[in-house]
Design a protein around this motif. Sequence first.
Motif, mmCIF file in Angstrom:
data_model
loop_
_atom_site.group_PDB
_atom_site.id
_atom_site.type_symbol
_atom_site.label_atom_id
_atom_site.label_comp_id
_atom_site.label_asym_id
_atom_site.label_seq_id
_atom_site.Cartn_x
_atom_site.Cartn_y
_atom_site.Cartn_z
ATOM 1 N N ILE A 16 12.488 4.957 -27.904
ATOM 2 C CA ILE A 16 11.623 5.399 -26.799
ATOM 3 C C ILE A 16 10.462 4.443 -26.546
ATOM 4 C CG2 ILE A 16 12.163 7.844 -27.098
ATOM 5 C CD1 ILE A 16 9.461 8.120 -28.559
ATOM 6 N N GLY A 17 10.284 3.425 -27.390
ATOM 7 C CA GLY A 17 9.180 2.519 -27.155
ATOM 8 C C GLY A 17 8.943 1.572 -28.309
ATOM 9 N N GLU A 18 7.796 0.904 -28.249
ATOM 10 C CA GLU A 18 7.408 -0.050 -29.280
ATOM 11 C C GLU A 18 6.091 0.380 -29.910
ATOM 12 O OE1 GLU A 18 9.203 -2.740 -30.021
ATOM 13 O OE2 GLU A 18 10.701 -2.528 -28.424
ATOM 14 N N LEU A 19 5.871 -0.042 -31.149
ATOM 15 C CA LEU A 19 4.567 0.175 -31.773
ATOM 16 C C LEU A 19 3.528 -0.684 -31.086
ATOM 17 C CD1 LEU A 19 5.273 0.303 -35.626
ATOM 18 C CD2 LEU A 19 4.253 2.103 -34.226
ATOM 19 N N PRO A 44 1.582 -3.928 -39.572
ATOM 20 C CA PRO A 44 3.030 -3.899 -39.812
ATOM 21 C C PRO A 44 3.386 -3.054 -41.020
ATOM 22 C CG PRO A 44 2.089 -5.983 -40.553
ATOM 23 C CD PRO A 44 0.995 -5.252 -39.818
ATOM 24 N N THR A 45 4.590 -2.497 -41.012
ATOM 25 C CA THR A 45 5.075 -1.725 -42.147
ATOM 26 C C THR A 45 5.309 -2.650 -43.339
ATOM 27 O OG1 THR A 45 6.177 -0.159 -40.677
ATOM 28 C CG2 THR A 45 6.920 -0.201 -42.971
ATOM 29 N N VAL A 46 4.762 -2.286 -44.487
ATOM 30 C CA VAL A 46 4.928 -3.096 -45.694
ATOM 31 C C VAL A 46 6.149 -2.597 -46.465
ATOM 32 C CG1 VAL A 46 3.885 -3.826 -47.873
ATOM 33 C CG2 VAL A 46 2.453 -3.539 -45.827
ATOM 34 N N LYS A 68 11.010 -1.291 -37.996
ATOM 35 C CA LYS A 68 10.451 -2.587 -37.589
ATOM 36 C C LYS A 68 9.377 -2.326 -36.538
ATOM 37 C CE LYS A 68 14.570 -5.109 -39.006
ATOM 38 N NZ LYS A 68 15.665 -6.028 -38.625
ATOM 39 N N GLU A 69 9.504 -2.870 -35.335
ATOM 40 C CA GLU A 69 8.436 -2.689 -34.332
ATOM 41 C C GLU A 69 8.745 -1.594 -33.326
ATOM 42 O OE1 GLU A 69 9.936 -5.789 -34.756
ATOM 43 O OE2 GLU A 69 8.437 -6.479 -36.203
ATOM 44 N N SER A 70 9.832 -0.881 -33.495
ATOM 45 C CA SER A 70 10.253 0.079 -32.472
ATOM 46 C C SER A 70 10.033 1.525 -32.911
ATOM 47 C CB SER A 70 11.736 -0.131 -32.137
ATOM 48 O OG SER A 70 11.955 -1.430 -31.630
ATOM 49 N N VAL A 71 9.980 2.416 -31.922
ATOM 50 C CA VAL A 71 9.746 3.842 -32.137
ATOM 51 C C VAL A 71 10.948 4.620 -31.610
ATOM 52 C CG1 VAL A 71 8.200 5.787 -31.661
ATOM 53 C CG2 VAL A 71 7.273 3.461 -31.827
ATOM 54 N N LYS A 102 7.224 8.995 -41.384
ATOM 55 C CA LYS A 102 7.099 7.700 -42.053
ATOM 56 C C LYS A 102 8.062 6.676 -41.454
ATOM 57 C CE LYS A 102 6.251 10.282 -46.281
ATOM 58 N NZ LYS A 102 6.809 10.653 -47.596
ATOM 59 N N ALA A 103 7.794 5.405 -41.715
ATOM 60 C CA ALA A 103 8.712 4.348 -41.306
ATOM 61 C C ALA A 103 9.980 4.430 -42.134
ATOM 62 C CB ALA A 103 8.051 2.983 -41.483
#
Length: 327
Positions: A118-121, A127-129, A65-68, A91-92
């Motif tokens: 560790i963080g956010e995108l 966004p990831t499709v 999603k939006e996180s790393v 890859k996501a």
Amino acid sequence: ATTTTATTTTATTTTATTTTATTTTATTTTATSARRHFPPVTSWHYTRHHPPARTPETGIYVTYKESVYDITEFVANHPGGTDKIMMAAGKAIDPYWRIYQQHTNSATPSELLAAMKIGELDKSEAPTVVDESDPYSSDPERHPGLLFHNTKPANAELPPALAMQDWVTPADLWFIRHHHPVPEVKGAEYALKANGLGIDTVKEEGFGADSLKGGLKLSLDGLKERFEPTEVTTTIQCGGNRRGGFNHIAKTSGIAWQFGAISTAVWKGVLLREVLEEAGLTSPKVAEKMGVKHIIFKAIDGLQVPTTSSSSSSSSSSSSSSAANRS
């Protein structure tokens, strides 16, 4: 030495579990190394970059999603194996968890992943499709009497009331252990291919077989007409059978099977030995002379054990790597 007595059989499951990774770079100059020296923080914003970092020295990262997430220290403990998770490094994981829905059937994967955040995108990242269609929509109907642990992928066992009903388990009551959607088998397009050491030089042609640069190819009709079928009665059990019985002692990881993840069948098909002989490996001594040490099977969904230079392989282009049917 090559295996010479196995009977090829239809495969209903594959066992590899795969997650993926997205390599990222922090917008601050210290972010790449900071994970090695400080506790995880979630205030950094990351952007995707290429080529991906894919080693423990440079870091192995995933996005969900939006996180790393930094999964460097987790890779060696991945239940599906290090090689499987590293196949998708950079890859996501979102598209992969769509297929491997066992990651969302339990809270454990998300809890493990959360500890590695560790963080956010970065907000500027696209966004990831993810394909929203259901990859399991073509799965076959299952017997409603089975005890289902999950349905996507399907994992179910024989209920206790039916365990001793038949010595040979009826096909629709066989226990199910899946990691993926069930491949669609089209007999008219089926092709069993064999290549590798001792096989690549095969030149002879025959009915139902094609001479290929790189090995032997047999159609389903060719297998039926060129070889005599053999029957083998055997019982197969999931390695986790009766795992659920340990949960009163301590919580286990994995499907909490009772004692129904076991079934017996009469398997009917072509001897692997005879297919290898047709391909040119005429005896164990010949195979040894050629340097063949293993026979590796490749399934229709593409997951396989990595091949080596001392192997021969067998694969199917429209079915699992087999030429048999359970009767």
